[in-house]
Design a protein around this motif. Structure first.
Motif, PDB file in Angstrom:
ATOM      1  N   LYS A   6       0.838  -1.200   0.000  1.00 29.64           N
ATOM      2  CA  LYS A   6       0.000   0.000   0.000  1.00 29.64           C
ATOM      3  C   LYS A   6       0.875   1.253   0.000  1.00 29.64           C
ATOM      4  O   LYS A   6       0.559   2.239  -0.672  1.00 29.64           O
ATOM      5  CB  LYS A   6      -0.942   0.003   1.205  1.00 29.64           C
ATOM      6  N   LEU A   7       1.990   1.223   0.729  1.00 33.50           N
ATOM      7  CA  LEU A   7       2.902   2.364   0.748  1.00 33.50           C
ATOM      8  C   LEU A   7       3.493   2.601  -0.636  1.00 33.50           C
ATOM      9  O   LEU A   7       3.499   3.719  -1.138  1.00 33.50           O
ATOM     10  CB  LEU A   7       4.018   2.122   1.773  1.00 33.50           C
ATOM     11  N   ILE A   8       3.967   1.547  -1.263  1.00 37.52           N
ATOM     12  CA  ILE A   8       4.548   1.680  -2.608  1.00 37.52           C
ATOM     13  C   ILE A   8       3.499   2.172  -3.599  1.00 37.52           C
ATOM     14  O   ILE A   8       3.769   3.030  -4.442  1.00 37.52           O
ATOM     15  CB  ILE A   8       5.188   0.360  -3.048  1.00 37.52           C
ATOM     16  N   GLU A   9       2.291   1.655  -3.484  1.00 39.81           N
ATOM     17  CA  GLU A   9       1.211   2.062  -4.386  1.00 39.81           C
ATOM     18  C   GLU A   9       0.939   3.563  -4.323  1.00 39.81           C
ATOM     19  O   GLU A   9       0.602   4.182  -5.327  1.00 39.81           O
ATOM     20  CB  GLU A   9      -0.053   1.277  -4.053  1.00 39.81           C
ATOM     21  N   ALA A  10       1.126   4.165  -3.153  1.00 45.93           N
ATOM     22  CA  ALA A  10       0.885   5.608  -2.993  1.00 45.93           C
ATOM     23  C   ALA A  10       1.825   6.444  -3.861  1.00 45.93           C
ATOM     24  O   ALA A  10       1.529   7.612  -4.148  1.00 45.93           O
ATOM     25  CB  ALA A  10       1.039   6.006  -1.532  1.00 45.93           C
ATOM     26  N   PHE A  11       2.941   5.858  -4.292  1.00 49.96           N
ATOM     27  CA  PHE A  11       3.925   6.604  -5.077  1.00 49.96           C
ATOM     28  C   PHE A  11       4.004   6.146  -6.530  1.00 49.96           C
ATOM     29  O   PHE A  11       4.875   6.577  -7.268  1.00 49.96           O
ATOM     30  CB  PHE A  11       5.299   6.520  -4.402  1.00 49.96           C
TER      31      PHE A  11
END
Length: 143
Positions: free
Chosen positions: A29-34
């Motif tokens: 989810k963190l990677i998806e935000a970027f």
């Protein structure tokens, strides 16, 4: 056309990043935000909206150092539902450092995002493929 790279790597020591009281977020989810859609330009606001309260931004907006522009943040990350831990007087979650950077003028947006654990008392190693094994992500090894 502008390309954005997201770099996730292992770090043995990164002093200067403090513990954040935020909620933890799963790594995918963190990677998806970027992630940026093809044909779109990356924005400095990525990861700063109400949908990402887990990230604590340390920089006050976009900061400059010489010709480079950057934005720094920290968060807590879950790897398959668990956090890496520091051993201090008690176990504490390992904070993760987020850095958005550009060698171009800030008005052109960030060129790279780096996401890394800030370990100083344990060796920060984890199975990236396993941590990213969720529906919607496929990993491809570059040769």
């Amino acid at each position: 056309m502008k390309f954005m790279s997201v770099v996730v790597f292992t770090v043995l020591a990164m002093p200067g990043i403090g513990y954040t009281q935020s909620q933890a977020i799963e790594l995918p989810k963190l990677i998806e935000a970027f992630m940026v859609n093809p044909g779109s330009n990356p924005e400095w606001e990525m990861g700063a909206g109400k949908s990402m309260p887990e990230i604590k931004w340390i920089s006050s907006g976009i900061e400059s150092h010489g010709s480079a522009s950057y934005r720094r943040g920290t968060t807590r990350v879950l790897l398959n539902g668990k956090e890496m831990q520091h051993l201090r007087q008690r176990l504490e979650p390992v904070p993760w450092k987020i850095v958005m950077v550009s060698d171009s003028p800030a008005k052109l947006g960030p060129e790279q995002v780096s996401i890394a654990p800030s370990c100083d008392t344990v060796q920060c190693e984890f199975d990236f493929k396993k941590a990213m094994s969720v529906e919607g992500f496929s990993l491809k090894k570059n040769l």
